[in-house]
Design a protein around this motif. Structure first.
Motif, short mmCIF file in Angstrom:
data_model
loop_
_atom_site.label_atom_id
_atom_site.label_comp_id
_atom_site.label_asym_id
_atom_site.label_seq_id
_atom_site.Cartn_x
_atom_site.Cartn_y
_atom_site.Cartn_z
N PRO A 495 -21.58 2.33 -16.35
CA PRO A 495 -21.50 3.66 -16.54
C PRO A 495 -22.22 4.42 -15.79
O PRO A 495 -22.17 5.82 -15.66
N LEU A 496 -23.37 3.98 -15.41
CA LEU A 496 -24.38 4.75 -14.31
C LEU A 496 -23.89 4.80 -13.19
O LEU A 496 -24.31 5.73 -12.25
N TYR A 497 -23.09 3.80 -12.77
CA TYR A 497 -22.74 3.43 -11.35
C TYR A 497 -21.68 4.50 -10.63
O TYR A 497 -22.24 4.94 -9.61
N ALA A 498 -20.83 4.76 -11.26
CA ALA A 498 -19.61 5.29 -10.29
C ALA A 498 -19.64 6.90 -10.41
O ALA A 498 -19.14 7.46 -9.44
N ILE A 499 -20.26 7.46 -11.31
CA ILE A 499 -20.73 8.88 -10.97
C ILE A 499 -21.23 9.25 -9.55
O ILE A 499 -20.82 10.37 -8.92
N GLY A 500 -22.37 8.53 -9.20
CA GLY A 500 -22.97 9.07 -7.95
C GLY A 500 -21.91 8.83 -7.01
O GLY A 500 -21.89 9.48 -5.73
N VAL A 501 -21.12 7.59 -6.76
CA VAL A 501 -20.16 7.40 -5.66
C VAL A 501 -19.23 8.63 -5.59
O VAL A 501 -19.00 9.08 -4.52
N PHE A 502 -18.49 9.02 -6.68
CA PHE A 502 -17.82 10.00 -6.64
C PHE A 502 -18.22 11.51 -6.44
O PHE A 502 -17.55 12.54 -5.93
N VAL A 503 -19.32 11.61 -6.92
CA VAL A 503 -20.19 12.93 -6.48
C VAL A 503 -20.47 12.91 -4.80
O VAL A 503 -20.21 14.19 -4.09
N SER A 504 -20.80 11.78 -4.19
CA SER A 504 -21.10 12.04 -2.48
C SER A 504 -19.52 11.90 -2.33
O SER A 504 -19.51 12.60 -1.10
N PHE A 505 -18.44 11.15 -2.74
CA PHE A 505 -16.97 11.62 -2.16
C PHE A 505 -16.69 12.95 -2.24
O PHE A 505 -16.09 13.25 -1.16
N THR A 506 -16.98 13.47 -3.02
CA THR A 506 -16.20 15.06 -3.29
C THR A 506 -17.14 15.99 -2.39
O THR A 506 -16.48 16.81 -1.73
N LEU A 507 -18.53 15.72 -2.31
CA LEU A 507 -19.25 16.54 -1.49
C LEU A 507 -18.66 16.36 0.00
O LEU A 507 -18.65 17.29 1.03
N SER A 508 -18.44 14.84 0.18
CA SER A 508 -18.19 14.68 1.71
C SER A 508 -16.85 15.28 2.23
O SER A 508 -16.83 15.84 3.23
N GLN A 509 -15.99 14.97 1.17
CA GLN A 509 -14.43 15.60 1.55
C GLN A 509 -14.50 17.09 1.65
O GLN A 509 -13.58 17.75 2.42
N SER A 510 -15.30 17.76 0.58
CA SER A 510 -15.35 18.98 0.47
C SER A 510 -15.88 19.62 1.85
O SER A 510 -15.39 20.87 2.70
#
Length: 749
Positions: A495-510
């Motif tokens: 539960p702690l893990y995936a949130i950081g991954v997809f926040v960085s994904f979203t900012l990178s793609q944006s």
């Protein structure tokens, strides 16, 4: 012609001497050494940089004005063959250019008893220090790059399916049938993310991590959020990968199950030790366990599919098997539960951006090879992830507290034999290797942030073995703490893990969407659509993960990321304030330095260590000029480009104050400076005065942000004959001009 012995000897030819006369016989073996006249005057072996000088031309070891000891040459002979053996001397410094010398390993050795003891322990544990010139960057083929950059994302297939099923089974064993559709939707998301990062690689051939892309295109705050998310993600990658690797071991050896936390912490310690020793970017080392894992996992999936097609499994090609164990529902099957299972399974995508970070490591054409490798990685991950989930449903497997799904699947497919244990060993190895990947990325990102003044500058310094030691130790401490707090359980950490991954994904793609819209390069519309789709998809997943996992532990990651962003901003604020308060107008500096008017011979040679051109250096130089007209500024560095830039600026600002640059290839400060001062004291004929300029922190935490190595010189200099030390403390205040305390000095003993 002379012959060169492979052991760095220079052999003298037998037979005839240079004059053509036969050589006299000796009493031992029938031959005598040739006359010295027969020797070449100088023999220089460029490979080993050894110089042979005949004995009659030597006058003993010589020293330069800076105390640079030249090579010593000795003469000897063996029983049968005369030779000159060159013995390298103990050089303290090597001249590089006028006003530029380089410290050697000899002058970089610690001086104090405590320092020598610590260094001796470090040599035993970590090995001998590396010089900066020994830093090696390996250019990678696509095969090696796939192993190095994909170990993290490929290893996640070992636990992603299980995390989906653990949540679905809450609705009863019948809900496990939703596992395959959820895995299919995650595979679709993987395809979108892969296409998006292919565009990132095209736009950033020099490496486009989430921090760089977001910072360049969206601004400072989004960049810092991306950096914080990545740092949290790297720490969790280590803990999750190690926990999953330990689970693979304890699945094969159940008697070790109760020791999983201790084993996990020990594995983190071993990985930390390996990285502190300076693990090289060796494709061969990384490729072996990764391809071993792919071989065993591929063999398991293909064997399992063959058994399904031959009807040797409980389920068929089109129909699932009934669960091996009936589990009663503790809650109803709902869209919320499916979303929770989906968010847990998204851990399979962690590490997807690693290739976009490491584009410069590929062999040319870098961008093309990186995109090809990224595509291959996505296909392999999709095959393993879908294959494991498919076979799990055909064998009717149910998650267990004692054994992982991939272990249960391996037992059913291979049986409990050598293949099964090799399969488990491969899984554990690749998971530990995935943890090691973060030990490269976390310190590297920390160093980038330190250079951008968002983290303490010490994180940009390399240790004895050319590794970012401070970043490695911080990551190891965070990962070990997570393993202890969450009992080494993968399900507790996810539960702690995936949130950081997809926040960085979203900012990178944006950030990439903004990049294409701003530059509008050829083909920008298609790339913008792809990155836009990636940004929307990953943002939606980030929202799902946040809402479904918030109470389960995602709040910890969110607070950690927010706290890091605040800390980054405060550190940058302090460094900006410090730079403003110590900045100088370099054009006006010559007028601010009083001229020297003295016809008397100087009694003191004043040495001023400086780390840059600022108010602190100016104040110290002015104090030095009041003491003596003979002043030398000394700057220690391991960065030649930075040193050359400082030299040019210094010559314009202080035309009559020479700057000596000492390159410290072993990144030491105290020992090379002491060696230089000792040589100077032996040869100058005047008293040496050392001014130690240092910023005086206002708060305790400012000590962490500033490198105050110059003050470490004082204990070694006090009490030395012919040498005195003068402190130049420099204080800064918010509401009044900078102030320096009156100097304090220690007279020579």
């Amino acid at each position: 012609m002379e012959r060169k012995h492979p052991r760095s000897f220079v052999r003298i030819p037998r037979g005839r001497g240079k004059t053509g006369e036969p050589e006299p016989r000796s009493r031992g073996d029938g031959r005598a050494p040739p006359s010295l006249a027969a020797l070449p005057t100088h023999v220089h072996n460029r490979d080993s940089e050894r110089i042979v000088i005949p004995r009659h031309e030597r006058a003993g070891p010589a020293k330069s004005p800076l105390g640079i000891e030249l090579r010593e040459v000795r003469f000897g002979s063996t029983a049968r063959t005369p030779y000159l053996r060159v013995v390298p001397s103990q050089l303290s410094f090597k001249p590089v250019a006028p006003g530029y010398i380089a410290a050697t390993e000899v002058s970089s050795r610690p001086r104090g008893s405590i320092e020598r003891t610590v260094q001796a322990i470090k040599r035993v544990v970590l090995g001998s220090p590396f010089a900066t010139s020994q830093l090696i960057h390996e250019r990678l083929t696509k095969m090696k790059a796939l192993a190095i950059f994909s170990s993290d994302v490929l290893s996640s297939s070992a636990y992603a399916t299980e995390e989906i099923l653990i949540l679905l089974v809450l609705a009863g064993s019948g809900a496990l049938s939703y596992g395959l559709p959820i895995a299919g939707s995650i595979a679709l998301l993987l395809a979108i993310v892969t296409l998006s990062y292919r565009q990132t690689i095209k736009a950033y051939p020099g490496g486009g991590g989430a921090y760089i892309v977001a910072h360049d295109n969206l601004g400072r705050t989004p960049g810092l959020i991306a950096a914080a998310a990545l740092l949290v993600d790297y720490a969790l990658t280590v803990s999750v990968s190690v926990a999953a690797g330990v689970a693979a071991v304890t699945s094969a050896l159940p008697e070790l199950h109760d020791l999983r936390v201790l084993i996990g912490v020990a594995v983190v310690a071993l990985i930390t030790l390996g990285n502190l020793r300076g693990v090289r970017e060796s494709g061969t080392i990384f490729a072996a366990p990764t391809y071993f894992f792919l071989l065993m996992m591929g063999a398991m999936i293909l064997t399992g599919i063959a058994k399904v097609m031959l009807g040797e499994t409980p389920g068929s090609l089109l129909h699932e098997a009934p669960p091996q164990e009936q589990v009663f529902a503790t809650q109803g099957l709902s869209l919320w539960l499916i979303f929770r299972a989906f968010s847990s399974g998204c851990a399979a995508l962690t590490g997807t951006e690693a290739i976009s970070n490491g584009v410069p490591a590929f062999k040319p054409p870098e961008s093309h090879n990186a995109r090809t490798t990224l595509t291959a990685m996505a296909f392999i991950l999709g095959f393993i992830f879908i294959g494991v989930t498919f076979l799990t449903s055909r064998y009717g497997l149910v998650p267990s507290d004692k054994e992982t799904i991939v272990s249960l699947l391996g037992r059913d497919v291979f049986g409990e034999n050598v293949l099964y244990y090799a399969y488990q060993a491969a899984t554990a190895l690749v998971l530990f290797l995935a943890a090691n990947t973060s030990f490269a990325d976390f310190p590297r990102l920390s160093a980038i942030l330190a250079k951008d003044k968002f983290m303490p500058r010490q994180f940009a310094f390399k240790g004895d073995r050319l590794a970012f030691s401070n970043g490695i130790m911080l990551l190891a401490g965070a990962a070990a703490l997570l393993l202890i707090v969450f009992a080494g359980n993968v399900t507790n950490l996810i539960p702690l893990y995936a949130i950081g991954v997809f926040v960085s994904f979203t900012l990178s793609q944006s950030g990439m969407v903004r990049h294409w819209w701003r530059l509008r390069e050829p083909g920008w519309r298609g790339s913008l659509v792809i990155n836009g789709a990636g940004a929307i998809a990953t943002a939606a997943v980030a929202v799902i993960i946040t809402t479904t996992k918030f109470s389960g532990g995602a709040w910890i990651s969110i607070i950690a990321m927010g706290s890091l962003v605040v800390v980054f901003a405060l550190i940058r604020r302090h460094y900006d304030w410090f730079q403003r308060r110590t900045a100088v107008d370099e054009k006006s500096l010559p007028a601010r330095v009083p001229p020297v008017v003295s016809s008397e011979a100087p009694r003191d040679h004043v040495i001023v260590p400086v780390d840059g051109l600022n108010e602190i250096a100016l104040g110290a130089i002015n104090m030095a000029r009041e003491i003596s007209p003979l002043v030398t500024a000394v700057h220690l560095t391991d960065d030649r480009e930075q040193a050359e830039d400082l030299r040019q600026r210094w010559e314009r600002a202080f035309p009559d104050v020479p700057l000596l640059v000492i390159e410290s290839p072993y990144r030491a400060f105290v020992a090379p400076m002491l060696a230089y001062l000792e040589r100077l004291a032996d040869q100058d004929g005047v008293r040496i005065t050392v001014i130690l300029p240092a910023f005086v922190p206002r708060h305790w935490w400012e000590r962490i942000l500033h490198n105050r190595d110059v003050l470490r010189l004082r204990p070694f200099l006090k009490g030395r004959a012919g040498l005195r030390v003068v402190d130049f403390p420099y204080q800064l205040y918010e509401d009044r001009p900078p102030e320096s305390h009156p100097p304090s000095s220690s007279a020579p003993a």
